[in-house]
Design a protein around this motif. Structure first.
Motif, PDB file in Angstrom:
ATOM      1  N   ASN A 151      33.247  23.294  11.923  1.00 19.65           N
ATOM      2  CA  ASN A 151      32.939  24.510  11.189  1.00 19.65           C
ATOM      3  C   ASN A 151      31.841  24.224  10.166  1.00 19.65           C
ATOM      4  OD1 ASN A 151      33.169  27.181  10.391  1.00 19.65           O
ATOM      5  ND2 ASN A 151      34.792  26.759   8.914  1.00 19.65           N
ATOM      6  N   MET A 152      31.004  25.220   9.910  1.00 21.27           N
ATOM      7  CA  MET A 152      30.002  25.117   8.852  1.00 21.27           C
ATOM      8  C   MET A 152      30.466  25.949   7.661  1.00 21.27           C
ATOM      9  SD  MET A 152      26.413  25.464  11.003  1.00 21.27           S
ATOM     10  CE  MET A 152      25.401  25.021   9.573  1.00 21.27           C
ATOM     11  N   ARG A 207      26.446  30.428  16.850  1.00 18.99           N
ATOM     12  CA  ARG A 207      26.119  30.658  15.439  1.00 18.99           C
ATOM     13  C   ARG A 207      27.297  30.164  14.595  1.00 18.99           C
ATOM     14  NH1 ARG A 207      24.085  36.448  13.154  1.00 18.99           N
ATOM     15  NH2 ARG A 207      22.095  35.604  13.920  1.00 18.99           N
ATOM     16  N   GLY A 208      26.989  29.506  13.484  1.00 15.50           N
ATOM     17  CA  GLY A 208      28.002  29.182  12.497  1.00 15.50           C
ATOM     18  C   GLY A 208      28.787  27.909  12.726  1.00 15.50           C
ATOM     19  N   LEU A 246      23.025   9.457  12.384  1.00 16.59           N
ATOM     20  CA  LEU A 246      23.475  10.841  12.275  1.00 16.59           C
ATOM     21  C   LEU A 246      24.518  10.903  11.167  1.00 16.59           C
ATOM     22  CD1 LEU A 246      22.623  10.362  15.413  1.00 16.59           C
ATOM     23  CD2 LEU A 246      23.677  12.594  15.740  1.00 16.59           C
ATOM     24  N   SER A 247      24.107  11.394  10.005  1.00 19.77           N
ATOM     25  CA  SER A 247      24.981  11.313   8.826  1.00 19.77           C
ATOM     26  C   SER A 247      24.985  12.583   7.993  1.00 19.77           C
ATOM     27  CB  SER A 247      24.552  10.123   7.953  1.00 19.77           C
ATOM     28  OG  SER A 247      24.722   8.902   8.630  1.00 19.77           O
ATOM     29  N   GLU A 248      24.670  13.728   8.615  1.00 21.73           N
ATOM     30  CA  GLU A 248      24.617  14.966   7.849  1.00 21.73           C
ATOM     31  C   GLU A 248      25.530  16.028   8.441  1.00 21.73           C
ATOM     32  OE1 GLU A 248      20.625  16.293   7.339  1.00 21.73           O
ATOM     33  OE2 GLU A 248      19.934  14.412   6.469  1.00 21.73           O
ATOM     34  N   LEU A 249      26.637  15.632   9.067  1.00 21.93           N
ATOM     35  CA  LEU A 249      27.532  16.587   9.689  1.00 21.93           C
ATOM     36  C   LEU A 249      28.240  17.431   8.630  1.00 21.93           C
ATOM     37  CD1 LEU A 249      27.007  14.488  11.967  1.00 21.93           C
ATOM     38  CD2 LEU A 249      29.359  14.926  12.750  1.00 21.93           C
ATOM     39  N   ALA A 250      28.576  18.666   9.007  1.00 15.73           N
ATOM     40  CA  ALA A 250      29.298  19.563   8.108  1.00 15.73           C
ATOM     41  C   ALA A 250      30.622  18.924   7.685  1.00 15.73           C
ATOM     42  CB  ALA A 250      29.556  20.892   8.810  1.00 15.73           C
ATOM     43  N   GLY A 251      31.043  19.236   6.476  1.00 14.27           N
ATOM     44  CA  GLY A 251      32.298  18.694   5.979  1.00 14.27           C
ATOM     45  C   GLY A 251      32.263  17.194   5.767  1.00 14.27           C
ATOM     46  N   SER A 252      31.062  16.638   5.617  1.00 22.34           N
ATOM     47  CA  SER A 252      30.909  15.179   5.483  1.00 22.34           C
ATOM     48  C   SER A 252      31.671  14.452   6.580  1.00 22.34           C
ATOM     49  CB  SER A 252      31.406  14.710   4.106  1.00 22.34           C
ATOM     50  OG  SER A 252      30.672  15.330   3.071  1.00 22.34           O
ATOM     51  N   ALA A 253      31.689  15.039   7.777  1.00 19.32           N
ATOM     52  CA  ALA A 253      32.467  14.487   8.883  1.00 19.32           C
ATOM     53  C   ALA A 253      31.892  13.163   9.361  1.00 19.32           C
ATOM     54  CB  ALA A 253      32.510  15.487  10.040  1.00 19.32           C
TER      55      ALA A 253
END
Length: 295
Positions: A119-120, A58-59, A167-174
């Motif tokens: 991290n999210m 989770r998270g 794949l372009s929606e990772l957290a933190g614009s990673a």
């Protein structure tokens, strides 16, 4: 390039006795938005055959990249898929996922791959889970002057080339790229608009070595030093990115992302913002609220 910090990957064990090398930071947040880089690399089946039986998250988001061998992924959402050499997989766990990752039969000849945790932000930690892999999609790549670029996540600008991963929606614009070098090859990269003072830029060397001269300003009579495989180098986002391989070439992961700058509370597979949220995650999993994998 200006080197800020240097992190050595350490031996660890996870799953059902899987031997890995790990760089992690769940407290000082020096890698924000990244939390952990696990590398599995072995030709000995006993190092990874146990795999990762069903477990919760989770998270966080997990990003998996395979160079050799492969895994079969299953989760309670009904996703069942095998990822092989060259494939990537992204799982945004949100409010909860139960999944397993077991080595494929063709991993008899060895396994080499990475799982990266991100991290999210608090606002997204309880959203529904998402899953995506490269599957039949093509990850963009090109070669120039002895340097090969492969875009794994996000949008990158390499010279005159603009390469965009599916794949372009990772957290933190990673964003994540795999860059391999022939012996002594070098490249200068401009991160463009993403190059700001809230930007994390990291270089994880997984094969060969990078030369010191590409990472620090040299002093007269300074002894030659290389940064070998198993090193994560955190560099200044405001300084031009210059990379040069050693005499045996190099392979590296280039990682960038916007720092989330939020409190992290971590316990095992759960990463939240408060201890109360961690306790709730444990209770929800124990009460079966995450669901289970249908075999």
């Amino acid at each position: 390039m200006k080197l800020l910090t240097q992190h050595q990957a350490h031996k660890a064990m996870d799953g059902d006795g899987v031997n890995i090398r790990r760089v992690a930071d769940f407290s000082k947040l020096g890698l924000d938005p990244f939390l952990m880089i696990d590398e599995i690399k072995s030709d000995d089946k006993s190092d990874f055959i146990g795999g990762f039986p069903p477990h919760p998250h989770r998270g966080i988001e997990t990003f998996t990249y395979i160079l050799k061998g492969g895994f079969e992924h299953k989760d309670q959402l009904g996703n069942v898929n095998s990822i092989h050499a060259g494939d990537v997989q992204w799982m945004s766990t949100g409010s909860g996922v139960v999944h397993s990752e077991m080595p494929l039969a063709d991993s008899n000849d060895g396994l080499h791959g990475f799982q990266i945790w991100l991290n999210m932000p608090a606002k997204d930690k309880m959203r529904p889970a998402r899953y995506q892999d490269s599957g039949e999609l093509v990850l963009p790549e090109f070669t120039e002057a002895g340097v090969h670029f492969k875009v794994l996540a996000g949008s990158w600008h390499f010279g005159e080339q603009t390469l965009i991963s599916p794949l372009s929606e990772l957290a933190g614009s990673a964003k994540i790229a795999d860059i391999t070098f022939k012996a002594n090859a070098e490249v200068a990269l401009n991160l463009g608009a993403d190059n700001n003072d809230n930007q994390f830029v990291g270089v994880y060397v997984y094969r060969g070595a990078l030369q010191q001269s590409s990472l620090t300003s040299r002093e007269p009579n300074q002894q030659h030093v290389e940064f070998p495989a198993g090193q994560l180098l955190v560099v200044d986002s405001q300084t031009p990115l210059q990379l040069q391989a050693g005499g045996d070439g190099a392979g590296l992961l280039l990682l960038t992302g916007q720092a989330i700058n939020e409190t992290v509370v971590h316990m095992g597979p759960f990463v939240m913002n408060t201890q109360a949220e961690i306790r709730q995650a444990v209770e929800d999993y124990q009460m079966g609220r995450f669901g289970q994998i249908n075999e």
